[in-house]
Design a protein around this motif. Structure first.
Motif, PDB file in Angstrom:
ATOM      1  N   GLU A 280       0.669  -1.274   0.221  1.00 51.14           N
ATOM      2  CA  GLU A 280       0.023   0.048   0.113  1.00 51.14           C
ATOM      3  C   GLU A 280       1.099   1.105   0.018  1.00 51.14           C
ATOM      4  O   GLU A 280       1.956   1.399   0.609  1.00 51.14           O
ATOM      5  CB  GLU A 280      -0.795  -0.092   1.257  1.00 51.14           C
ATOM      6  CG  GLU A 280      -1.719   1.204   1.419  1.00 51.14           C
ATOM      7  CD  GLU A 280      -2.680   1.270   2.509  1.00 51.14           C
ATOM      8  OE1 GLU A 280      -3.748   2.072   2.749  1.00 51.14           O
ATOM      9  OE2 GLU A 280      -2.170   0.204   3.606  1.00 51.14           O
ATOM     10  N   VAL A 281       0.419   2.239  -0.677  1.00 50.44           N
ATOM     11  CA  VAL A 281       0.993   3.628  -0.580  1.00 50.44           C
ATOM     12  C   VAL A 281      -0.081   4.487  -0.193  1.00 50.44           C
ATOM     13  O   VAL A 281      -1.275   4.508  -0.771  1.00 50.44           O
ATOM     14  CB  VAL A 281       1.546   3.964  -1.926  1.00 50.44           C
ATOM     15  CG1 VAL A 281       1.965   5.513  -1.919  1.00 50.44           C
ATOM     16  CG2 VAL A 281       2.825   3.283  -2.373  1.00 50.44           C
ATOM     17  N   GLU A 282       0.052   5.023   1.062  1.00 52.77           N
ATOM     18  CA  GLU A 282      -1.075   5.852   1.553  1.00 52.77           C
ATOM     19  C   GLU A 282      -1.630   6.785   0.569  1.00 52.77           C
ATOM     20  O   GLU A 282      -1.019   7.618  -0.147  1.00 52.77           O
ATOM     21  CB  GLU A 282      -0.547   6.779   2.772  1.00 52.77           C
ATOM     22  CG  GLU A 282      -1.805   7.408   3.469  1.00 52.77           C
ATOM     23  CD  GLU A 282      -1.028   8.183   4.712  1.00 52.77           C
ATOM     24  OE1 GLU A 282      -1.740   8.747   5.497  1.00 52.77           O
ATOM     25  OE2 GLU A 282       0.143   8.040   4.885  1.00 52.77           O
ATOM     26  N   GLY A 283      -2.933   7.010   0.487  1.00 47.57           N
ATOM     27  CA  GLY A 283      -3.530   7.841  -0.630  1.00 47.57           C
ATOM     28  C   GLY A 283      -3.636   7.373  -2.023  1.00 47.57           C
ATOM     29  O   GLY A 283      -4.317   7.988  -2.935  1.00 47.57           O
ATOM     30  N   VAL A 284      -2.814   6.387  -2.424  1.00 39.90           N
ATOM     31  CA  VAL A 284      -2.742   6.146  -3.917  1.00 39.90           C
ATOM     32  C   VAL A 284      -3.527   4.645  -4.022  1.00 39.90           C
ATOM     33  O   VAL A 284      -4.330   4.691  -5.150  1.00 39.90           O
ATOM     34  CB  VAL A 284      -1.106   5.676  -4.160  1.00 39.90           C
ATOM     35  CG1 VAL A 284      -0.974   5.156  -5.653  1.00 39.90           C
ATOM     36  CG2 VAL A 284      -0.409   7.086  -4.101  1.00 39.90           C
ATOM     37  N   GLY A 285      -3.280   3.764  -3.323  1.00 42.71           N
ATOM     38  CA  GLY A 285      -3.770   2.249  -3.591  1.00 42.71           C
ATOM     39  C   GLY A 285      -3.271   1.143  -2.832  1.00 42.71           C
ATOM     40  O   GLY A 285      -1.997   1.509  -2.197  1.00 42.71           O
ATOM     41  N   ARG A 286      -3.766   0.026  -3.193  1.00 40.07           N
ATOM     42  CA  ARG A 286      -3.147  -1.147  -2.710  1.00 40.07           C
ATOM     43  C   ARG A 286      -2.897  -2.230  -3.966  1.00 40.07           C
ATOM     44  O   ARG A 286      -3.444  -2.325  -4.722  1.00 40.07           O
ATOM     45  CB  ARG A 286      -4.194  -2.050  -1.766  1.00 40.07           C
ATOM     46  CG  ARG A 286      -4.462  -1.040  -0.684  1.00 40.07           C
ATOM     47  CD  ARG A 286      -5.603  -1.558   0.440  1.00 40.07           C
ATOM     48  NE  ARG A 286      -5.093  -3.111   0.667  1.00 40.07           N
ATOM     49  CZ  ARG A 286      -4.420  -3.145   1.952  1.00 40.07           C
ATOM     50  NH1 ARG A 286      -4.170  -1.976   2.652  1.00 40.07           N
ATOM     51  NH2 ARG A 286      -4.324  -4.404   2.304  1.00 40.07           N
ATOM     52  N   VAL A 287      -1.772  -3.007  -3.621  1.00 41.98           N
ATOM     53  CA  VAL A 287      -1.551  -4.012  -4.698  1.00 41.98           C
ATOM     54  C   VAL A 287      -1.697  -5.373  -3.724  1.00 41.98           C
ATOM     55  O   VAL A 287      -1.128  -5.606  -2.493  1.00 41.98           O
ATOM     56  CB  VAL A 287      -0.195  -3.817  -5.465  1.00 41.98           C
ATOM     57  CG1 VAL A 287       0.891  -3.916  -4.361  1.00 41.98           C
ATOM     58  CG2 VAL A 287       0.033  -4.920  -6.259  1.00 41.98           C
ATOM     59  N   ALA A 288      -2.158  -6.492  -4.371  1.00 42.02           N
ATOM     60  CA  ALA A 288      -2.221  -7.705  -3.642  1.00 42.02           C
ATOM     61  C   ALA A 288      -1.845  -8.946  -4.606  1.00 42.02           C
ATOM     62  O   ALA A 288      -2.685  -8.796  -5.748  1.00 42.02           O
ATOM     63  CB  ALA A 288      -3.379  -7.836  -2.843  1.00 42.02           C
ATOM     64  N   PHE A 289      -1.185  -9.844  -4.277  1.00 41.64           N
ATOM     65  CA  PHE A 289      -1.326 -10.998  -5.226  1.00 41.64           C
ATOM     66  C   PHE A 289      -0.667 -12.079  -4.270  1.00 41.64           C
ATOM     67  O   PHE A 289      -0.027 -12.076  -3.318  1.00 41.64           O
ATOM     68  CB  PHE A 289      -0.547 -10.714  -6.562  1.00 41.64           C
ATOM     69  CG  PHE A 289       1.096 -10.307  -6.014  1.00 41.64           C
ATOM     70  CD1 PHE A 289       2.093 -11.041  -5.841  1.00 41.64           C
ATOM     71  CD2 PHE A 289       1.402  -8.845  -5.962  1.00 41.64           C
ATOM     72  CE1 PHE A 289       3.361 -10.794  -5.424  1.00 41.64           C
ATOM     73  CE2 PHE A 289       2.861  -8.362  -5.621  1.00 41.64           C
ATOM     74  CZ  PHE A 289       3.627  -9.585  -5.538  1.00 41.64           C
ATOM     75  N   GLN A 290      -0.609 -13.512  -4.671  1.00 39.47           N
ATOM     76  CA  GLN A 290       0.163 -14.622  -4.432  1.00 39.47           C
ATOM     77  C   GLN A 290       1.065 -15.009  -5.325  1.00 39.47           C
ATOM     78  O   GLN A 290       0.695 -15.106  -6.796  1.00 39.47           O
ATOM     79  CB  GLN A 290      -1.152 -15.713  -4.164  1.00 39.47           C
ATOM     80  CG  GLN A 290      -0.265 -16.828  -3.490  1.00 39.47           C
ATOM     81  CD  GLN A 290      -1.634 -18.052  -3.096  1.00 39.47           C
ATOM     82  OE1 GLN A 290      -2.654 -17.704  -3.692  1.00 39.47           O
ATOM     83  NE2 GLN A 290      -1.321 -18.656  -1.949  1.00 39.47           N
ATOM     84  N   VAL A 291       2.277 -15.434  -5.139  1.00 37.82           N
ATOM     85  CA  VAL A 291       3.150 -16.045  -5.883  1.00 37.82           C
ATOM     86  C   VAL A 291       2.821 -17.449  -6.227  1.00 37.82           C
ATOM     87  O   VAL A 291       2.611 -18.381  -5.336  1.00 37.82           O
ATOM     88  CB  VAL A 291       4.584 -15.855  -5.323  1.00 37.82           C
ATOM     89  CG1 VAL A 291       5.687 -16.574  -6.397  1.00 37.82           C
ATOM     90  CG2 VAL A 291       5.027 -14.284  -4.563  1.00 37.82           C
ATOM     91  N   VAL A 292       2.715 -17.898  -7.397  1.00 41.97           N
ATOM     92  CA  VAL A 292       2.137 -19.126  -8.035  1.00 41.97           C
ATOM     93  C   VAL A 292       3.265 -19.944  -8.640  1.00 41.97           C
ATOM     94  O   VAL A 292       4.255 -19.194  -9.077  1.00 41.97           O
ATOM     95  CB  VAL A 292       0.870 -19.024  -8.794  1.00 41.97           C
ATOM     96  CG1 VAL A 292      -0.164 -18.264  -8.062  1.00 41.97           C
ATOM     97  CG2 VAL A 292       1.188 -18.220 -10.098  1.00 41.97           C
TER      98      VAL A 292
END
Length: 226
Positions: free
Chosen positions: A214-226
């Protein structure tokens, strides 16, 4: 009859928050060692001009997709970063005009085959295989932005454990300076993404790990390493 000997690959696209249209990616540039603590962590302690490396546009992993653990490495690292998305370009752009080129910002992770990077650095070889591999640039949706760049908290967790936690304001080279310096080396264009560097405490990932950033005020990234 097609104009091509084979059909070209579709352009890489990153979604834009609140838009039905996507952001077409032209090129990905990345800044190395742009936080003082990370620079010390990686063996340096100075304020040289920012240095850049590149990833191919199709290294992007858009939201909702998971990157594959790459071959030929036993030490895959995460590097959490603020990403600048450009709507315009030019060469030799003055620092005071650089923000005019910015469309918005996203949250990205610069995945790195650290063992290959270390071997390349010791031999004085380029980093392409360490940085520019398939699925090496997971990214969030882009948030359109006017005004001064984000300055808030930047953090990353693996399997719920916080690994990186810093402030974007701690960057050695700020966004206008980065854009200006990049424009002295390349002609920038709309569609360029610039990963702006990572804070300290980078570390290894394994298959199955869940990464959230997360970057405050910008957004979030989420993933799983497969």
């Amino acid at each position: 009859m097609s104009a091509y000997v084979f059909e070209p690959r579709p352009v890489a696209v990153v979604p834009v928050e609140g838009e039905s249209r996507g952001f077409p990616v032209r090129r990905i540039l990345c800044v190395g060692r742009n936080y003082a603590a990370h620079r010390r962590e990686m063996g340096g302690d100075d304020r040289d001009p920012p240095f850049f490396f590149a990833k191919p546009a199709d290294a992007v992993v858009p939201p909702g997709q998971d990157p594959a653990y790459p071959p030929r490495t036993e030490n895959l690292h995460y590097e959490m970063e603020l990403v600048v998305a450009l709507k315009g370009g030019g060469s030799d752009v003055p620092t005071e005009e650089a923000l005019d080129l910015v469309y918005g910002y996203a949250v990205g992770v610069d995945l790195t085959r650290r063992d290959l990077q270390t071997a390349s650095r010791e031999k004085g070889q380029p980093w392409d295989s360490a940085k520019g591999f398939d699925d090496s640039a997971p990214i969030s949706a882009i948030r359109r932005w006017d005004g001064p760049p984000p300055q808030g908290r930047i953090r990353l967790s693996v399997n719920g454990e916080v690994k990186q936690d810093a402030s974007v304001a701690d960057m050695i080279w700020n966004v206008p300076e980065i854009v200006s310096e990049a424009s002295k080396l390349w002609r920038l264009e709309a569609g360029d993404l610039i990963f702006t560097g990572t804070p300290e405490r980078v570390g290894a990932l394994k298959r199955g790990d869940r990464v959230e950033g997360e970057v405050e005020g910008v957004g979030r990234v989420a993933f799983q390493v497969v």
